[in-house]
Design a protein around this motif. Structure first.
Motif, PDB file in Angstrom:
ATOM      1  N   LYS A 154      33.693  -7.186 -33.283  1.00 47.67           N
ATOM      2  CA  LYS A 154      33.516  -8.574 -33.691  1.00 47.67           C
ATOM      3  C   LYS A 154      34.883  -9.226 -33.799  1.00 47.67           C
ATOM      4  CE  LYS A 154      31.685 -11.462 -37.423  1.00 47.67           C
ATOM      5  NZ  LYS A 154      30.992 -11.484 -38.726  1.00 47.67           N
ATOM      6  N   LEU A 155      35.010 -10.426 -33.247  1.00 45.20           N
ATOM      7  CA  LEU A 155      36.274 -11.148 -33.220  1.00 45.20           C
ATOM      8  C   LEU A 155      36.868 -11.316 -34.625  1.00 45.20           C
ATOM      9  CD1 LEU A 155      38.307 -12.850 -31.529  1.00 45.20           C
ATOM     10  CD2 LEU A 155      36.868 -14.835 -32.028  1.00 45.20           C
ATOM     11  N   GLY A 156      38.139 -10.954 -34.772  1.00 46.72           N
ATOM     12  CA  GLY A 156      38.862 -11.191 -36.012  1.00 46.72           C
ATOM     13  C   GLY A 156      38.684 -10.145 -37.086  1.00 46.72           C
ATOM     14  N   THR A 157      37.916  -9.093 -36.800  1.00 36.97           N
ATOM     15  CA  THR A 157      37.689  -8.050 -37.799  1.00 36.97           C
ATOM     16  C   THR A 157      38.744  -6.956 -37.688  1.00 36.97           C
ATOM     17  OG1 THR A 157      36.224  -6.787 -36.335  1.00 36.97           O
ATOM     18  CG2 THR A 157      35.209  -8.475 -37.737  1.00 36.97           C
ATOM     19  N   THR A 158      38.757  -6.069 -38.674  1.00 37.08           N
ATOM     20  CA  THR A 158      39.688  -4.948 -38.604  1.00 37.08           C
ATOM     21  C   THR A 158      39.268  -3.956 -37.526  1.00 37.08           C
ATOM     22  OG1 THR A 158      38.470  -3.985 -40.479  1.00 37.08           O
ATOM     23  CG2 THR A 158      40.544  -5.073 -40.961  1.00 37.08           C
TER      24      THR A 158
END
Length: 269
Positions: A154-158
């Motif tokens: 998922k975009l922007g997750t760790t």
């Protein structure tokens, strides 16, 4: 003697003025606006099971939701949930759209440059869901570090960050939601999906015929609530709140409801 006293008085006046100016420069705590308005605004991105999600009726439920409700009750105010896309959740906090990020946010040094974190309220790590067609060859994240594999997050997750750090040689795809990435693995369009252990475990248990969960976390990730920088009064309040509910057993009751029981699953399916 009079001159000495005059100089001392002037110095004292200047010191008091400097302290007053420093106090004026101190940021106003979100606690003040919460108490004044009678509303506690929490920002989160629904869809992170079992932390925050929507049930069949469209209502928000989950581990974080129960904690948010209890925090608002402890303050004696109403709770308002502000749903926000994950990749814009920190800017939304900084511009005052809500008082606190409560969305399963992992503490990272990069994020800590922009926000202040309270003490972690739970610790998770990144795990991997893989399509069964590669299960005989992929046993860990190390095996995925190869150009022949496509790994998504998922975009922007760790999880997104972990792919770049630990699997730089793999093809890297990003999706707006975790559901998109997970279903890409189910449908065989990508080989693996990287995300936090709890939602990965839940998803994999429902799709055992198509995916395999590599359930051993390969990162250490404490999750914490985030507030605007400089709001140490709010951080202090949150830390004391967490200590209290962990000490009196309330935290464990909420934790067991969402992590030790599957009764809630029927509400979201």
């Amino acid at each position: 003697m009079k001159r000495v006293l005059l100089v001392l008085c002037l110095m004292l006046t200047m010191a008091v003025s400097a302290v007053a100016k420093d106090n004026d420069d101190q940021p106003v705590s979100a606690l003040d606006s919460i108490v004044k308005s009678g509303v506690f605004k929490v920002g989160l991105d629904p869809g992170y099971m079992p932390f925050e999600m929507r049930d069949k009726k469209g209502e928000l439920i989950g581990f974080d939701i129960d904690l948010a409700k209890d925090m608002a009750k402890s303050m004696g105010v109403k709770l308002e949930i502000v749903t926000t896309a994950w990749d814009g959740i920190i800017p939304a906090l900084l511009t005052g759209k809500f008082d606190l990020i409560m969305g399963g946010m992992t503490v990272t040094q990069l994020r800590n440059l922009r926000v202040n974190f309270a003490d972690p309220y739970i610790v998770v790590g990144q795990t991997i869901i893989i399509n069964k067609k590669v299960a005989d060859k992929v046993k860990s994240y190390k095996d995925l570090n190869d150009p022949k594999y496509t790994v998504c997050a998922k975009l922007g997750t760790t999880g997104d960050i972990a792919i770049s750090k630990y699997m730089p040689n793999a093809k890297h795809r990003q999706y707006e939601t975790e559901a998109e990435g997970m279903m890409e693995v189910v449908n065989g369009r990508v080989d693996a999906f990287v995300y936090d252990l709890p939602p990965n475990a839940i998803f994999a248990s429902k799709h055992k015929e198509r995916v395999v969960h590599l359930e051993e976390p390969f990162t250490f990730e404490p999750l914490a609530f985030a507030v605007r920088r400089g709001d140490y009064d709010f951080v202090n309040w949150i830390n004391n709140y967490l200590q209290q509910i962990k000490g009196d057993g309330k935290y464990q009751v909420i934790y067991n409801k969402w992590f030790e029981s599957a009764d809630w699953v029927e509400k979201v399916q």
